[in-house]
Design a protein around this motif. Structure first.
Motif, PDB file in Angstrom:
ATOM      1  N   UNK A 168       0.808  -1.219   0.000  1.00  0.00           N
ATOM      2  CA  UNK A 168       0.000   0.000   0.000  1.00  0.00           C
ATOM      3  C   UNK A 168       0.845   1.276   0.000  1.00  0.00           C
ATOM      4  N   UNK A 169       1.891   1.323   0.838  1.00  0.00           N
ATOM      5  CA  UNK A 169       2.729   2.524   0.898  1.00  0.00           C
ATOM      6  C   UNK A 169       3.408   2.798  -0.436  1.00  0.00           C
ATOM      7  N   UNK A 170       3.894   1.746  -1.081  1.00  0.00           N
ATOM      8  CA  UNK A 170       4.525   1.922  -2.383  1.00  0.00           C
ATOM      9  C   UNK A 170       3.527   2.460  -3.400  1.00  0.00           C
ATOM     10  N   UNK A 171       2.301   1.955  -3.359  1.00  0.00           N
ATOM     11  CA  UNK A 171       1.267   2.414  -4.279  1.00  0.00           C
ATOM     12  C   UNK A 171       0.999   3.902  -4.090  1.00  0.00           C
ATOM     13  N   UNK A 172       0.919   4.347  -2.842  1.00  0.00           N
ATOM     14  CA  UNK A 172       0.683   5.767  -2.548  1.00  0.00           C
ATOM     15  C   UNK A 172       1.846   6.629  -3.028  1.00  0.00           C
ATOM     16  N   UNK A 173       3.068   6.122  -2.861  1.00  0.00           N
ATOM     17  CA  UNK A 173       4.254   6.866  -3.311  1.00  0.00           C
ATOM     18  C   UNK A 173       4.221   7.043  -4.831  1.00  0.00           C
ATOM     19  N   UNK A 174       3.931   5.965  -5.545  1.00  0.00           N
ATOM     20  CA  UNK A 174       3.881   6.029  -7.008  1.00  0.00           C
ATOM     21  C   UNK A 174       2.812   7.010  -7.460  1.00  0.00           C
ATOM     22  N   UNK A 175       1.667   6.988  -6.814  1.00  0.00           N
ATOM     23  CA  UNK A 175       0.571   7.887  -7.180  1.00  0.00           C
ATOM     24  C   UNK A 175       0.995   9.351  -7.010  1.00  0.00           C
ATOM     25  N   UNK A 176       1.667   9.666  -5.908  1.00  0.00           N
ATOM     26  CA  UNK A 176       2.104  11.042  -5.662  1.00  0.00           C
ATOM     27  C   UNK A 176       3.167  11.472  -6.678  1.00  0.00           C
ATOM     28  N   UNK A 177       4.087  10.571  -7.006  1.00  0.00           N
ATOM     29  CA  UNK A 177       5.115  10.882  -8.006  1.00  0.00           C
ATOM     30  C   UNK A 177       4.473  11.100  -9.369  1.00  0.00           C
ATOM     31  N   UNK A 178       3.498  10.281  -9.712  1.00  0.00           N
ATOM     32  CA  UNK A 178       2.808  10.427 -10.995  1.00  0.00           C
ATOM     33  C   UNK A 178       2.134  11.786 -11.108  1.00  0.00           C
ATOM     34  N   UNK A 179       1.548  12.258 -10.020  1.00  0.00           N
ATOM     35  CA  UNK A 179       0.861  13.551 -10.030  1.00  0.00           C
ATOM     36  C   UNK A 179       1.819  14.730  -9.853  1.00  0.00           C
ATOM     37  N   UNK A 180       3.098  14.432  -9.603  1.00  0.00           N
ATOM     38  CA  UNK A 180       4.065  15.508  -9.411  1.00  0.00           C
ATOM     39  C   UNK A 180       3.857  16.260  -8.119  1.00  0.00           C
ATOM     40  N   UNK A 181       3.221  15.630  -7.145  1.00  0.00           N
ATOM     41  CA  UNK A 181       2.924  16.261  -5.853  1.00  0.00           C
ATOM     42  C   UNK A 181       4.082  15.967  -4.895  1.00  0.00           C
ATOM     43  N   UNK A 182       5.044  16.881  -4.828  1.00  0.00           N
ATOM     44  CA  UNK A 182       6.252  16.660  -4.036  1.00  0.00           C
ATOM     45  C   UNK A 182       5.948  16.550  -2.549  1.00  0.00           C
ATOM     46  N   UNK A 183       5.049  17.402  -2.052  1.00  0.00           N
ATOM     47  CA  UNK A 183       4.718  17.353  -0.623  1.00  0.00           C
ATOM     48  C   UNK A 183       4.092  16.014  -0.250  1.00  0.00           C
ATOM     49  N   UNK A 184       3.155  15.560  -1.087  1.00  0.00           N
ATOM     50  CA  UNK A 184       2.492  14.294  -0.804  1.00  0.00           C
ATOM     51  C   UNK A 184       3.478  13.137  -0.939  1.00  0.00           C
ATOM     52  N   UNK A 185       4.367  13.198  -1.918  1.00  0.00           N
ATOM     53  CA  UNK A 185       5.355  12.132  -2.105  1.00  0.00           C
ATOM     54  C   UNK A 185       6.248  12.028  -0.879  1.00  0.00           C
ATOM     55  N   UNK A 186       6.703  13.175  -0.379  1.00  0.00           N
ATOM     56  CA  UNK A 186       7.549  13.164   0.815  1.00  0.00           C
ATOM     57  C   UNK A 186       6.776  12.643   2.024  1.00  0.00           C
ATOM     58  N   UNK A 187       5.516  13.040   2.140  1.00  0.00           N
ATOM     59  CA  UNK A 187       4.686  12.570   3.258  1.00  0.00           C
ATOM     60  C   UNK A 187       4.518  11.050   3.217  1.00  0.00           C
ATOM     61  N   UNK A 188       4.270  10.512   2.034  1.00  0.00           N
ATOM     62  CA  UNK A 188       4.103   9.052   1.894  1.00  0.00           C
ATOM     63  C   UNK A 188       5.406   8.323   2.198  1.00  0.00           C
ATOM     64  N   UNK A 189       6.520   8.900   1.747  1.00  0.00           N
ATOM     65  CA  UNK A 189       7.820   8.281   2.008  1.00  0.00           C
ATOM     66  C   UNK A 189       8.128   8.279   3.498  1.00  0.00           C
ATOM     67  N   UNK A 190       7.770   9.367   4.169  1.00  0.00           N
ATOM     68  CA  UNK A 190       7.987   9.456   5.619  1.00  0.00           C
ATOM     69  C   UNK A 190       7.119   8.443   6.355  1.00  0.00           C
ATOM     70  N   UNK A 191       5.857   8.335   5.963  1.00  0.00           N
ATOM     71  CA  UNK A 191       4.967   7.375   6.603  1.00  0.00           C
ATOM     72  C   UNK A 191       5.478   5.948   6.391  1.00  0.00           C
ATOM     73  N   UNK A 192       5.976   5.681   5.191  1.00  0.00           N
ATOM     74  CA  UNK A 192       6.521   4.359   4.875  1.00  0.00           C
ATOM     75  C   UNK A 192       7.711   4.039   5.784  1.00  0.00           C
ATOM     76  N   UNK A 193       8.596   5.010   5.967  1.00  0.00           N
ATOM     77  CA  UNK A 193       9.767   4.809   6.827  1.00  0.00           C
ATOM     78  C   UNK A 193       9.356   4.645   8.286  1.00  0.00           C
ATOM     79  N   UNK A 194       8.371   5.417   8.714  1.00  0.00           N
ATOM     80  CA  UNK A 194       7.911   5.330  10.099  1.00  0.00           C
ATOM     81  C   UNK A 194       7.263   3.983  10.393  1.00  0.00           C
ATOM     82  N   UNK A 195       6.512   3.466   9.444  1.00  0.00           N
ATOM     83  CA  UNK A 195       5.885   2.160   9.650  1.00  0.00           C
ATOM     84  C   UNK A 195       6.933   1.055   9.722  1.00  0.00           C
ATOM     85  N   UNK A 196       7.941   1.149   8.861  1.00  0.00           N
ATOM     86  CA  UNK A 196       9.025   0.168   8.921  1.00  0.00           C
ATOM     87  C   UNK A 196       9.746   0.266  10.257  1.00  0.00           C
TER      88      UNK A 196
END
Length: 255
Positions: free
Chosen positions: A193-221
């Motif tokens: 799921x986290x990877x899917x959210x990251x890809x979606x944010x990158x596809x939309x060019x939403x840098x803030x959302x991409x960083x937020x998803x990457x942070x959440x992914x790291x925090x969950x790990x």
């Protein structure tokens, strides 16, 4: 570090590649524990070959950071310093946020296609890992996914630093998967799921959302790995003390 292609022109090279692949898989899945001595003579006997291809394989593994060649020329599986795990996880979080944010800002259409391809490969690898209870497919696919994103960010320095962290974290990812595999409800969708959210944010060019998803992914790990650490650090603590105290209280009450 990017994995070198497996050479196959000569018998010596094929032998070295076989030793490299076998030992690498055993190290990543902890069948060879951190700190285990790796004796060239013993390995040559095990693989039924001379010491030269064994030595070549150990040099490649040293380049991957998976073995350490000591001053006395002996070799060991690189130890894991669990006392520094929090530092590692903080660094991973920061570099993951930076590289993912840059990918959202700078990726090309070709980059996005590669990222999406690696995400699909990751989902297939997760399915294989769950089915086989083998972390290796997931470990390799996770590395490829995140490094594809890092390269799309167009900053070689950040990408190289991130690569070093991903290399160092491969065995931690194995332990993380072993912990997750205990969950009877583990699924591809939940793991990806986290990877899917990251890809979606990158596809939309939403840098803030991409960083937020990457942070959440790291925090969950980080959270899951620390749960694993706590589970294993406390698993060997004897619980007989409380029962003894209870008996002593019962005796005192009776008197």
């Amino acid at each position: 570090m990017a994995r070198s292609p497996v050479p196959n022109q000569t018998g010596k090279e094929t032998g070295a590649a076989r030793v490299y692949t076998t030992l690498r898989n055993e190290i990543l899945t902890m069948r060879l524990a951190p700190g285990t001595p790796l004796d060239e003579v013993g390995l040559a006997e095990r693989f039924d070959m001379s010491r030269s291809p064994v030595r070549e394989a150990l040099v490649r593994l040293s380049g991957d950071g998976l073995v350490t060649i000591l001053a006395n020329r002996s070799t060991v599986v690189t130890p894991m310093d669990f006392a520094r795990v929090p530092e590692f996880l903080d660094a991973l979080d920061l570099l993951q946020r930076v590289t993912t944010r840059l990918a959202a800002l700078h990726r090309t259409a070709a980059d996005l296609a590669k990222i999406q391809e690696k995400q699909k490969a990751y989902e297939k690898a997760i399915a294989a890992s769950i089915k086989l209870r083998d972390s290796l497919p997931m470990i390799e696919a996770n590395y490829d996914f995140h490094m594809t994103i890092a390269r799309a960010g167009r900053n070689l320095y950040f990408a190289d630093l991130y690569r070093r962290l991903l290399d160092e974290g491969r065995r931690m990812l194995h332990l993380h998967f072993q912990f997750k595999a205990l969950d009877p409800d583990i699924s591809v969708e939940e793991m990806a799921r986290d990877h899917t959210d990251i890809v979606d944010a990158i596809e939309r060019g939403d840098a803030d959302k991409a960083e937020e998803c990457a942070h959440r992914h790291a925090e969950q790990f980080k959270g899951r790995f620390m749960q694993f650490m706590d589970r294993n650090l406390t698993a060997g603590v004897p619980l007989t003390y409380n029962r003894r105290v209870s008996r002593e209280k019962s005796t005192t009450t009776a008197e």
